[in-house]
Write an enzyme that holds these catalytic residues in place. Structure first.
Site, PDB file in Angstrom:
ATOM      1  N   MET A  30      32.750  15.723  -2.364  1.00  0.00           N
ATOM      2  CA  MET A  30      33.298  16.751  -1.484  1.00  0.00           C
ATOM      3  C   MET A  30      34.332  17.566  -2.261  1.00  0.00           C
ATOM      4  O   MET A  30      35.168  18.258  -1.670  1.00  0.00           O
ATOM      5  CB  MET A  30      33.937  16.115  -0.244  1.00  0.00           C
ATOM      6  CG  MET A  30      32.902  15.354   0.591  1.00  0.00           C
ATOM      7  SD  MET A  30      33.283  15.266   2.358  1.00  0.00           S
ATOM      8  CE  MET A  30      34.834  14.416   2.339  1.00  0.00           C
ATOM      9  N   HIS A  37      35.872  10.621  -9.625  1.00  0.00           N
ATOM     10  CA  HIS A  37      34.623  11.400  -9.714  1.00  0.00           C
ATOM     11  C   HIS A  37      34.167  11.474 -11.161  1.00  0.00           C
ATOM     12  O   HIS A  37      32.977  11.378 -11.460  1.00  0.00           O
ATOM     13  CB  HIS A  37      34.834  12.832  -9.202  1.00  0.00           C
ATOM     14  CG  HIS A  37      35.212  12.924  -7.763  1.00  0.00           C
ATOM     15  ND1 HIS A  37      36.459  13.303  -7.356  1.00  0.00           N
ATOM     16  CD2 HIS A  37      34.495  12.698  -6.638  1.00  0.00           C
ATOM     17  CE1 HIS A  37      36.505  13.322  -6.029  1.00  0.00           C
ATOM     18  NE2 HIS A  37      35.325  12.955  -5.573  1.00  0.00           N
ATOM     19  N   MET A 187      42.441   6.243  -6.695  1.00  0.00           N
ATOM     20  CA  MET A 187      42.349   7.708  -6.746  1.00  0.00           C
ATOM     21  C   MET A 187      41.578   8.223  -5.534  1.00  0.00           C
ATOM     22  O   MET A 187      40.564   7.657  -5.138  1.00  0.00           O
ATOM     23  CB  MET A 187      41.679   8.136  -8.032  1.00  0.00           C
ATOM     24  CG  MET A 187      42.543   7.826  -9.215  1.00  0.00           C
ATOM     25  SD  MET A 187      42.286   8.983 -10.533  1.00  0.00           S
ATOM     26  CE  MET A 187      43.432   8.297 -11.725  1.00  0.00           C
TER      27      MET A 187
HETATM   28  O1  PAF Z   1      32.295  10.015  -0.607  1.00  0.00           O
HETATM   29  C1  PAF Z   1      32.246  11.247  -0.378  1.00  0.00           C
HETATM   30  O2  PAF Z   1      32.845  12.059  -1.061  1.00  0.00           O
HETATM   31  C2  PAF Z   1      31.397  11.747   0.784  1.00  0.00           C
HETATM   32  O3  PAF Z   1      31.438  10.865   1.847  1.00  0.00           O
HETATM   33  C3  PAF Z   1      29.944  12.059   0.364  1.00  0.00           C
HETATM   34  C4  PAF Z   1      29.218  10.798  -0.072  1.00  0.00           C
HETATM   35  C5  PAF Z   1      29.928  13.089  -0.749  1.00  0.00           C
HETATM   36  C6  PAF Z   1      29.180  12.630   1.566  1.00  0.00           C
HETATM   37  O4  PAF Z   1      29.775  13.802   2.040  1.00  0.00           O
END
Ligand code: PAF
Length: 289
Positions: A30, A37, A187
């Site tokens: 998101m 990430h 994080m």
């Molecule tokens: O973990 C996240 O950032 C969200 O829940 C995802 C898996 C991208 C779904 O919107």
């Protein structure tokens, strides 16, 4: 790196790739990317020929009154980070393209979504219906060989695994360890909301999980949970939940079976809702989280 804005564009690129590319890895996000990430992106880069990152703040997984409107967004910065991490395609659709007028489908996993964050006193099962519906759409659009998620969202990971298995997705679901700040705070994009004072207090979340782990070995699960909750409360944080569950089923853990135990916590720290967890291995109490 190419940015694809619509499902139609994504489908067209996927068809092109099909002829020439061996494996595709997907990292759903998101946005407001952080090192957590990045660890997923690096794994996807190492293990696949092509890396797709989705960037979509999914409105249907937010309950009314939650932080959809204020959720941190910085697309320019996210695209630069993605490019630096070797992403080939960013799939960044608009809500109206994902949920056009007349959209009427929900993908729901029963049971697993009714506890912890899914309970009515927390975000509710609707949160996970939002997650599984969007993840299902992303898996259909990108058709990856592998999709990467973080262990910080342990319940989400269990729910997505269940959905992928039940719906026979051929995508392999990979869950990677939580990435932490130096002082242990997991994080999260939401850490950006914390004032310096709240940021300091938020470290009690991870210390309370470590406390639980260390007490478990000598005094058992009930005493361990109590010690963990106490540690959190002594930092002025009242948990929304602080519970022990078996990670595959999310059934309440009694600690007697010798199976690994997931201790999961959600807590509001000065208006910012944070979650974290630890996996306790009864035979080897060092954390794998
Ligand atoms: O973990 C996240 O950032 C969200 O829940 C995802 C898996 C991208 C779904 O919107």
């Amino acid at each position: 790196m190419k940015v694809l804005r619509t499902p139609r564009e994504m489908h067209a690129f996927r068809e092109e790739l099909r002829a020439s590319v061996a494996t595709v890895g997907l990292v759903p996000t998101m946005g407001y990317l952080h090192e957590g990430h990045n660890s997923l992106l690096r794994a996807a880069r190492r293990e696949n020929d092509v890396v797709v990152m989705s960037l979509f703040v999914n409105p249907t997984q937010f309950r009314a009154g939650e932080d959809l409107g204020s959720y941190p967004r910085d697309e320019k910065r996210d695209l630069a980070i993605a490019e630096g991490s070797g992403v080939d395609f960013v799939y960044a659709p608009e809500p109206g393209d994902i949920y056009p007028g007349g959209f009427a489908t929900k993908v729901e996993v029963e049971g697993l979504t009714e506890v912890l964050c899914g309970s009515e006193t927390s975000r509710g099962p609707g949160h996970f219906a939002g997650v599984t519906t969007i993840v299902c759409k992303l898996l259909n659009a990108v058709d990856p060989d592998v999709a990467y998620f973080g262990q910080k969202d342990a319940q989400q990971a269990t729910v997505i695994r269940r959905m992928a298995e039940d719906l026979e997705f051929r995508t392999r679901i990979v869950i990677l360890p939580t990435v932490r700040e130096r002082d242990g705070l997991a994080m999260s994009s939401r850490n950006a909301y914390l004032s310096p004072e709240a940021r300091k207090r938020a470290t009690a979340i991870w210390s309370s999980l470590l406390e639980t782990e260390s007490v478990f070995d000598t005094r058992g699960l009930e005493a361990a949970l109590q010690a963990g909750r106490q540690k959190l409360e002594s930092a002025g944080i009242t948990p929304e939940y602080f519970e022990a569950r078996y990670p595959g089923t999310l059934d309440a853990a009694d600690g007697n079976s010798g199976d690994p135990i997931l201790v999961a916590v959600a807590a509001d720290v000065d208006g910012t809702r944070l979650i974290d967890n630890i996996l306790i291995e009864p035979s080897n109490p060092r954390s794998k989280s």
